[in-house]
Design an enzyme around this catalytic site. Sequence first.
Site, PDB file in Angstrom:
ATOM      1  N   HIS A  79       0.816  -1.218   0.000  1.00 17.51           N
ATOM      2  CA  HIS A  79       0.000   0.000   0.000  1.00 17.51           C
ATOM      3  C   HIS A  79       0.844   1.260   0.000  1.00 17.51           C
ATOM      4  O   HIS A  79       0.441   2.287  -0.537  1.00 17.51           O
ATOM      5  CB  HIS A  79      -1.001  -0.039   1.154  1.00 17.51           C
ATOM      6  CG  HIS A  79      -2.070  -1.033   0.874  1.00 17.51           C
ATOM      7  ND1 HIS A  79      -2.017  -2.323   1.334  1.00 17.51           N
ATOM      8  CD2 HIS A  79      -3.164  -0.941   0.085  1.00 17.51           C
ATOM      9  CE1 HIS A  79      -3.053  -2.986   0.858  1.00 17.51           C
ATOM     10  NE2 HIS A  79      -3.767  -2.175   0.104  1.00 17.51           N
TER      11      HIS A  79
ATOM     12  N   GLU B  99     -10.624 -10.870  -4.744  1.00 12.87           N
ATOM     13  CA  GLU B  99      -9.189 -10.767  -4.445  1.00 12.87           C
ATOM     14  C   GLU B  99      -8.691 -11.949  -3.617  1.00 12.87           C
ATOM     15  O   GLU B  99      -7.559 -11.963  -3.169  1.00 12.87           O
ATOM     16  CB  GLU B  99      -8.858  -9.434  -3.776  1.00 12.87           C
ATOM     17  CG  GLU B  99      -9.730  -9.057  -2.606  1.00 12.87           C
ATOM     18  CD  GLU B  99      -9.446  -7.644  -2.073  1.00 12.87           C
ATOM     19  OE1 GLU B  99      -8.459  -7.031  -2.475  1.00 12.87           O
ATOM     20  OE2 GLU B  99     -10.228  -7.200  -1.228  1.00 12.87           O
TER      21      GLU B  99
ATOM     22  N   ASP C   3      -4.144  -8.345  -4.198  1.00 11.69           N
ATOM     23  CA  ASP C   3      -4.311  -9.407  -3.206  1.00 11.69           C
ATOM     24  C   ASP C   3      -4.521 -10.753  -3.885  1.00 11.69           C
ATOM     25  O   ASP C   3      -4.082 -11.790  -3.367  1.00 11.69           O
ATOM     26  CB  ASP C   3      -5.489  -9.089  -2.278  1.00 11.69           C
ATOM     27  CG  ASP C   3      -5.067  -8.152  -1.162  1.00 11.69           C
ATOM     28  OD1 ASP C   3      -3.953  -8.339  -0.649  1.00 11.69           O
ATOM     29  OD2 ASP C   3      -5.823  -7.237  -0.835  1.00 11.69           O
TER      30      ASP C   3
ATOM     31  N   CYS D 269      -9.324  -3.390 -10.621  1.00  9.44           N
ATOM     32  CA  CYS D 269      -8.881  -2.186  -9.912  1.00  9.44           C
ATOM     33  C   CYS D 269      -7.556  -2.420  -9.180  1.00  9.44           C
ATOM     34  O   CYS D 269      -7.098  -1.566  -8.441  1.00  9.44           O
ATOM     35  CB  CYS D 269      -9.946  -1.692  -8.942  1.00  9.44           C
ATOM     36  SG  CYS D 269     -10.297  -2.850  -7.623  1.00  9.44           S
TER      37      CYS D 269
HETATM   38  C1  PEP Z   1      -6.214  -5.281  -4.616  1.00 11.34           C
HETATM   39  O1  PEP Z   1      -5.997  -6.081  -3.713  1.00 11.34           O
HETATM   40  O2  PEP Z   1      -5.926  -5.493  -5.813  1.00 11.34           O
HETATM   41  C2  PEP Z   1      -6.836  -3.978  -4.325  1.00 11.34           C
HETATM   42  C3  PEP Z   1      -7.182  -3.151  -5.291  1.00 11.34           C
HETATM   43  O3  PEP Z   1      -7.005  -3.654  -3.012  1.00 11.34           O
HETATM   44  P1  PEP Z   1      -5.807  -3.103  -2.081  1.00 11.34           P
HETATM   45  O4  PEP Z   1      -4.628  -2.836  -2.974  1.00 11.34           O
HETATM   46  O5  PEP Z   1      -6.307  -1.886  -1.417  1.00 11.34           O
HETATM   47  O6  PEP Z   1      -5.600  -4.249  -1.147  1.00 11.34           O
HETATM   48 MG    MG Z   2      -6.910  -5.757  -1.777  1.00 12.08          MG
END
Ligand code: PEP
Ligand code: MG
Length: 588
Positions: free
Chosen positions: A203, A446, A470, A517
């Site tokens: 993140h 995910e 994820d 996403c």
């Molecule tokens: C993901 O896991 O691809 C996602 C978009 O969520 P995050 O990156 O916030 O875990």
């Molecule tokens: Mg995620």
Amino acid sequence: MKTERAPRDCRRLDGLGVAPGIAVGTVHVHDAGALHAPEYRIAASRIDSEQRRFAEAVQAAMRQLGTLKRRAGKLPGAAGEELGYLLDAYQQMLSGSRLVRGVNSRIAEQRINAEAAVKHEIGELLTAFAAMEDSYLAGRMADIRDIGQRLIRNLTKAPVRAFSSLGRNTVIVTEDLSPADTALLDPETVCGFATETGGADSHTAIMARSLGLPAVVGVQGLTGQVSSGDTIVVDGTAGQVIINPDAEALCLYRKRRADFLRHRRALSRLREVPAVTRDGVRVHLNANMELPTEIDATLYAGAEGVGLLRSEFLFMNRDDLPDEDEQVELMRPVVEAMNGRPVTIRTLDAGGDKLGSLVGGRISPNPALGLRAIRLSLAHVDLFEAQLAAILRVGVIGPVRILLPMIGTPEELVQARRILDQVVRRLHRRRVPLPDPLPPLGVMIEVPGAALAADALAYHADFFAIGTNDLTQYTLAIDRSDDTVAHLYNPLHPAVLRLIQFSCEAAHRAGIPVSVCGEMAGDPRLTPLLLGLGFRELSMSSTNIPRVKQRIRQMSIHEASRRAMAIMTEWDAARIGALLDDFNAALA
Ligand code: PEP
Ligand code: MG
């Protein structure tokens, strides 16, 4: 007489480039454990009021610890009991102790503000403890620091602004930067960062891309080789840092930086044109947002909506939970600014590498697999209800969609929908205006189990958003923020691609919208593959929208589908990458 600083050796270290671009600046070595406090002298007439201010901060800390203790009491087994003892000890530290007396006399005798007095007093206590060479006392040092931080936070009545007094063109160098720390970076002063730990889709890396800050993570031994004040280059494109570059290297990187920015500006002109393939297929490009401060960048990039608003920002850098009204006020600017374009708000995804100990104070032994995301929301229904109510309320300002993170089973979605229905009824009774129709309720795909059960989930969900970050982490059992396994993290692994394809097809069969996403969506190298697999909606860091749009306008869906089919018969990730590179080379 001006003293000449001896030229230092130019050193080049390799890491993982996670946010493109080049930063040239002055190093600020950040110590995450250090206390940050404003420091100034006060007039003699202000001593009383400063001591009163400190007494109020102590009272507030006692109340906060009391609340934490009540919550700890509800935790099952030994964890709650242990936490209770620890919080008792914290409260004792604050009741008429040496710490409190020490701070008060510093304010009076040294005539300094309360924050500075706390910082110095804690510093002295830590030095005394460190000298005792006792492992039990060494363990208590973290507790003392924690108390100091809490007092300073209460005094400033704001999150600790660890990066608030930096000059322009600062490069943060640190062992590890948490997503919450990254949220505090001000791109006006900080021009990039480099860390010793971290992975490409952690993140922290995602936030760096969103803020447009060049960043390199996983640079081993970095903090031991630089000091604050050194000159440094962070090459986020090549994944290198250059410490104390010589004149020639400086000149080269300044030119590269100028070229990069020129290229980015040229691409930004694409915001006026739609994302349409050469054979006329329209693709929708949305932005991912981690912080409301990204609104301008999102609009500038020409995003058609927000495909993923990570609502963790509502909970970051604070030690209490925002209530429903506060959440409405924090989300309102985003929905207002999007001016009728849809905003997909994901409910809290705490846990993993984000906000690990937000609720209950207990850190899961394995946070990525523990009580995170939807599991945490379903375990703390009052928290979840407040968030759903706030989302429903901002849905009156503009169109919103509700997205649930880390759904593993259809039951979780059914349970969440039941809670949503209850919240709707309650708001009706309170005569709170609600959007009509009510916002769609979708799920992140995910977790491999969710992808494999995509048919069942599509039956209950209004839309899918595929979280490839994820999904890659859990499919390949590779921690996305661990630099030691970063080389193994590969979304082009055929297992990941098959799960993505399967989920996309399940959504199409059920007739529900589906988007990607995760970070794959923002990588133009992968655009032909995702479109070839059938996606027509992608959501990404706004900085990537122009590059992805450019790639879409260069390709034809017909050819991309043919290539994607060929790629899906391959089982070797390297060969898949090579096929994609061939295709992209032919487009450019
Ligand atoms: C993901 O896991 O691809 C996602 C978009 O969520 P995050 O990156 O916030 O875990
Ligand atoms: Mg995620």
